[in-house]
Design an enzyme around this catalytic site. Structure first.
Site, short mmCIF file in Angstrom:
data_model
loop_
_atom_site.label_atom_id
_atom_site.label_comp_id
_atom_site.label_asym_id
_atom_site.label_seq_id
_atom_site.Cartn_x
_atom_site.Cartn_y
_atom_site.Cartn_z
N GLY A 31 0.66 -1.07 -0.11
CA GLY A 31 0.05 -0.05 0.12
C GLY A 31 0.85 1.19 -0.03
N LEU A 33 0.71 3.53 -2.20
CA LEU A 33 1.03 3.50 -3.59
C LEU A 33 1.58 4.65 -4.08
CD1 LEU A 33 -1.91 1.25 -4.61
CD2 LEU A 33 0.35 0.54 -3.83
N ASP A 35 3.76 6.15 -7.73
CA ASP A 35 3.83 6.06 -9.32
C ASP A 35 4.75 5.01 -9.61
OD1 ASP A 35 2.17 8.11 -9.95
OD2 ASP A 35 3.72 9.54 -10.77
N HIS A 37 4.65 2.21 -7.87
CA HIS A 37 3.69 1.03 -7.92
C HIS A 37 3.04 0.87 -9.24
CE1 HIS A 37 4.53 1.62 -3.47
NE2 HIS A 37 4.65 0.21 -3.66
N GLY A 147 9.81 -3.67 -8.00
CA GLY A 147 10.59 -2.87 -8.68
C GLY A 147 12.25 -2.87 -8.07
N LYS A 149 14.05 -0.66 -6.91
CA LYS A 149 14.51 -0.20 -5.98
C LYS A 149 15.00 -0.91 -4.47
CE LYS A 149 11.69 2.21 -3.41
NZ LYS A 149 12.12 1.72 -1.81
N ILE A 176 11.39 4.13 -10.37
CA ILE A 176 10.73 5.18 -10.81
C ILE A 176 11.09 6.57 -9.67
CG2 ILE A 176 8.44 6.36 -11.41
CD1 ILE A 176 9.35 3.94 -13.21
N SER A 185 9.19 6.14 -2.97
CA SER A 185 9.17 5.30 -1.88
C SER A 185 7.60 5.54 -1.23
CB SER A 185 10.44 5.28 -0.88
OG SER A 185 9.98 4.50 0.32
N SER A 186 7.06 4.59 -0.71
CA SER A 186 6.12 4.76 0.31
C SER A 186 6.67 5.65 1.44
CB SER A 186 5.34 3.48 0.72
OG SER A 186 4.91 2.87 -0.31
#
Length: 279
Positions: A31, A33, A35, A37, A147, A149, A176, A185-186
């Site tokens: 969750g 979220l 760009d 994701h 991702g 990352k 991204i 990052s969230s």
């Protein structure tokens, strides 16, 4: 976009799709979220007939209870974002649904989880493997999207998929970044305004490091990166490693590996951010 909370219902829906010969793509998330994701969702929709997104904050991968407590949970906003991309299924289970009893499985990833994130977050990757293997069992995807990352996480999941002999293609997608270069990052939403402004120093330093490879040795470049970031009062490097992009073993000389990746974790106030770049 069908929202499902129960494992049995999810399995039933997907089995119907598979009986019709549909290819299933899967994007697991916790969750909050962004760009990054959503780019995974887009890629899955291009490459599969059906796309499933999961939203589940997995407790077994947090070795710091406070990190689990403060992890951003914004389900309504997440669903609003996803509605613009229209995945076929959004799977949102409760903790009790995924873990009706404690998961005692222990995975062996050799040296992959003994360095960097694994070294600094004991048990983290075992928790990741527990939940991802469960989700793979529920969803039975043809392709699963992650991702880059979380570079080490992707390596661990690929190894887990191989070890469990799962017929699932693990698709690693590019990082991204925000317009200023900070990796999405969230956790970015937990930064204060001044912390967010200074956090861009992380990616700026990594980009500069790429250009210094011809002139610096490995240890010299590592020292330069750490010093450059730690000179910012808002940032503190937890680790910076230059490793082979497959084995994740640290290299001492550039000729030790033709495919090198530089991985970093930086504490920004109370927020822990990761990033990496190919050298």
């Amino acid at each position: 976009m069908q929202i499902v909370k129960l494992i049995a219902e999810t399995r039933s829906i997907i089995s119907e799709y598979k009986a019709k010969g549909k290819r299933v793509g899967f994007v697991p998330t916790m969750g909050a979220l962004h760009d990054g994701h959503l780019s995974l969702v887009e890629q899955s929709k291009k490459e599969n007939d059906i796309t499933v997104v999961s939203i589940f904050v997995n407790p077994t991968q947090f070795n710091n209870p406070n990190d689990l407590k403060t992890y951003p949970r914004i389900l309504d906003k997440d669903l609003e974002l996803l509605s613009k991309f229209q995945p076929d299924i959004v799977f949102i289970p409760e903790v009790e649904e995924v873990y009706p009893e404690p998961d005692t499985r222990v995975f062996d990833f050799g040296d992959l989880d003994k360095v960097m994130e694994g070294k600094n977050r004991p048990g983290h990757f075992n928790g990741v493997a527990q939940v991802v293997s469960k989700l793979f069992d529920y969803i039975t995807p043809d392709n699963a999207y992650f991702g880059q990352k979380d570079y080490q996480q992707v390596a661990v999941i690929k190894q887990m998929t191989k070890d469990l002999k799962l017929d699932i293609n693990i698709v690693s997608c590019p990082i991204i970044r925000e317009l200023d270069g900070l990796a999405m990052s969230s956790r970015n939403m937990l930064l204060s305004e001044v912390e967010r402004k200074n956090a861009v120093k992380i990616s700026e330093t990594l980009f500069k490091a790429c250009n210094l490879v011809p002139d610096f040795g490995v240890s010299q470049l590592k020292e330069w990166v750490i010093s450059e970031i730690n000179n910012n009062a808002y940032l503190e490097v937890e680790y910076f490693e230059i490793v082979d992009d497959t084995s994740l073993k640290s290299i001492e000389k550039w000729e030790d590996s033709n495919n090198r990746i530089a991985c970093i974790t930086v504490q920004v106030g109370k927020v822990r951010l990761i990033d990496n770049i190919s050298l």
